[in-house]
Design a protein around this motif. Structure first.
Motif, PDB file in Angstrom:
ATOM      1  N   UNK A 241       0.839  -1.210   0.000  1.00  0.00           N
ATOM      2  CA  UNK A 241       0.000   0.000   0.000  1.00  0.00           C
ATOM      3  C   UNK A 241       0.874   1.260   0.000  1.00  0.00           C
ATOM      4  N   UNK A 242       1.938   1.234   0.782  1.00  0.00           N
ATOM      5  CA  UNK A 242       2.853   2.374   0.843  1.00  0.00           C
ATOM      6  C   UNK A 242       3.529   2.610  -0.505  1.00  0.00           C
ATOM      7  N   UNK A 243       3.925   1.532  -1.171  1.00  0.00           N
ATOM      8  CA  UNK A 243       4.592   1.665  -2.469  1.00  0.00           C
ATOM      9  C   UNK A 243       3.658   2.288  -3.506  1.00  0.00           C
ATOM     10  N   UNK A 244       2.443   1.794  -3.577  1.00  0.00           N
ATOM     11  CA  UNK A 244       1.506   2.353  -4.555  1.00  0.00           C
ATOM     12  C   UNK A 244       1.191   3.818  -4.235  1.00  0.00           C
ATOM     13  N   UNK A 245       1.057   4.130  -2.962  1.00  0.00           N
ATOM     14  CA  UNK A 245       0.773   5.504  -2.565  1.00  0.00           C
ATOM     15  C   UNK A 245       1.922   6.431  -2.959  1.00  0.00           C
ATOM     16  N   UNK A 246       3.153   5.970  -2.775  1.00  0.00           N
ATOM     17  CA  UNK A 246       4.301   6.812  -3.119  1.00  0.00           C
ATOM     18  C   UNK A 246       4.402   7.041  -4.627  1.00  0.00           C
TER      19      UNK A 246
END
Length: 384
Positions: A218-223
């Motif tokens: 989730x963090x990767x996609x958000x970044x």
């Protein structure tokens, strides 16, 4: 188990009495039809540790003897195996008793149990036109039927590939099998981020992850500012497949069957530890047709993924052609063809049997002989 459930459902629909034989592990798999009586027999496994072989052999022998007693009571017209150790004792018993027998191979490499039984069974049903580890002397028993596909997925075959305009959403579906795949969580978000801006800005991702990977993905996609729906399990997978323009994931037999049944382009990353590397073999027909691209896991990087996606999805026309190629690899009548094959070997003499292929003459005569008892029972019921 899922192809077994599908065949049982089709045979029951045709008026046959069907029973399931499996081991304790198979008994725990969900999806068994309510009508399907289950018999749990021991089935030993033979791993790399020789110390466990004696216990495995004892379990197989016990399972074979139990199957013989069951067959003496049930008197089956045919026995069908779907590979794996749980099928071995029952098929061994069937061949010893002269009961017509069929094995179904889901993968493009003949599995160990099916290899062991290939010389004794009456027919070998396959999912792919080219099967590795199959001895030439057994090729006359082969019948290409495909892999049965869930009804809700098969229904999507009648629908058009979702339109992808110049400014429409580009929907990508990512799954790693029933347990997820960590390599997809690590590579796919960064690979999608490396796509050309015109393509990246239209992305809508649905990705299955392991529970422990969810937050990091989730963090990767958000970044990367890529919209993504993440989950460990999705209820309506058929609906998500219907909307997808591109699939990224493993190359298990059921996955390939569903992709080709619906006609969806794919980037496939075979599981490297799969027995006999059968997932790589599973990709070959679809890749050769132009419906998929295969990347080995040791070469699966963000840069390579972006390269492969760009090659297959650089234009709506490219995606459409790949979807059509995948569609042409589908075998939507797999469960009906498999049921026809089983009936041709174990059918009663008054059945209207459809023979599959040109190699069924010997099996058909055996099926009629074994099926005479069933035919008499049917005639008695009609009299009543």
């Amino acid at each position: 188990m899922l192809p077994a459930f599908a065949l049982a459902t089709e045979l029951e629909r045709r008026g046959h009495h069907v029973a399931l034989i499996t081991d304790e592990r198979g008994a725990q798999i969900p999806g068994r039809p309510d009508f399907l009586t289950m018999h749990v027999l021991p089935a030993g496994r033979f791993g790399k540790n020789p110390l466990k072989w004696i216990a495995g052999a004892k379990a197989v022998w016990e399972g074979r003897n139990m199957a013989i007693r069951l067959f003496e009571s049930f008197q089956p017209s045919a026995v069908v195996g779907f590979g794996g150790y749980p099928a071995f004792p029952a098929l061994w018993a069937a061949t010893a008793m002269g009961i017509p027998s069929v094995v179904h191979e889901q993968n493009a490499v003949l599995g160990r149990v099916n290899r062991l039984l290939a010389g004794k069974v009456d027919a070998i049903a396959t999912a792919y036109p080219q099967i590795e580890r199959l001895k030439p002397k057994h090729s006359g028993k082969v019948h290409l039927v495909g892999n049965p596909v869930r009804a809700e997925v098969l229904a999507l075959r009648e629908e058009e590939f979702p339109a992808l305009g110049e400014e429409g959403l580009f929907r990508v579906l990512v799954t790693g099998g029933s347990q997820g795949a960590r390599v997809l969580s690590e590579v796919v978000p960064d690979g999608l981020a490396m796509l050309p801006p015109a393509l990246r800005q239209r992305l809508q991702v649905t990705q299955q992850c392991r529970p422990e990977d969810l937050d990091a993905v989730r963090t990767r996609y958000s970044s990367h500012e890529i919209p993504a729906e993440l989950g460990t399990y999705f209820e309506n997978m058929a609906g998500r497949l219907a909307d997808a323009h591109l699939f990224i994931g493993r190359a298990g037999a059921s996955t390939i069957a569903e992709l080709t049944a619906v006609g969806r382009p794919a980037i496939l990353i075979p599981l490297p530890i799969a027995t006999d590397d059968h997932q790589t073999a599973n990709t070959r027909e679809m890749v050769k047709a132009g419906g998929a691209r295969m990347v080995r896991q040791d070469q699966f990087t963000a840069k390579e993924l972006a390269k492969q996606i760009k090659a297959i999805a650089d234009s709506p026309e490219g995606l459409g052609k790949a979807a059509h190629a995948a569609f042409n690899c589908g075998r939507p009548n797999a469960v009906q063809d498999l049921a026809d094959l089983v009936e041709s070997f174990g059918g009663a003499e008054m059945m209207d049997v459809i023979r599959v292929g040109a190699n069924n003459a010997r099996g058909a005569s055996q099926g009629v002989a074994v099926g005479q008892r069933a035919a008499r029972e049917i005639r008695e019921r009609l009299k009543r």
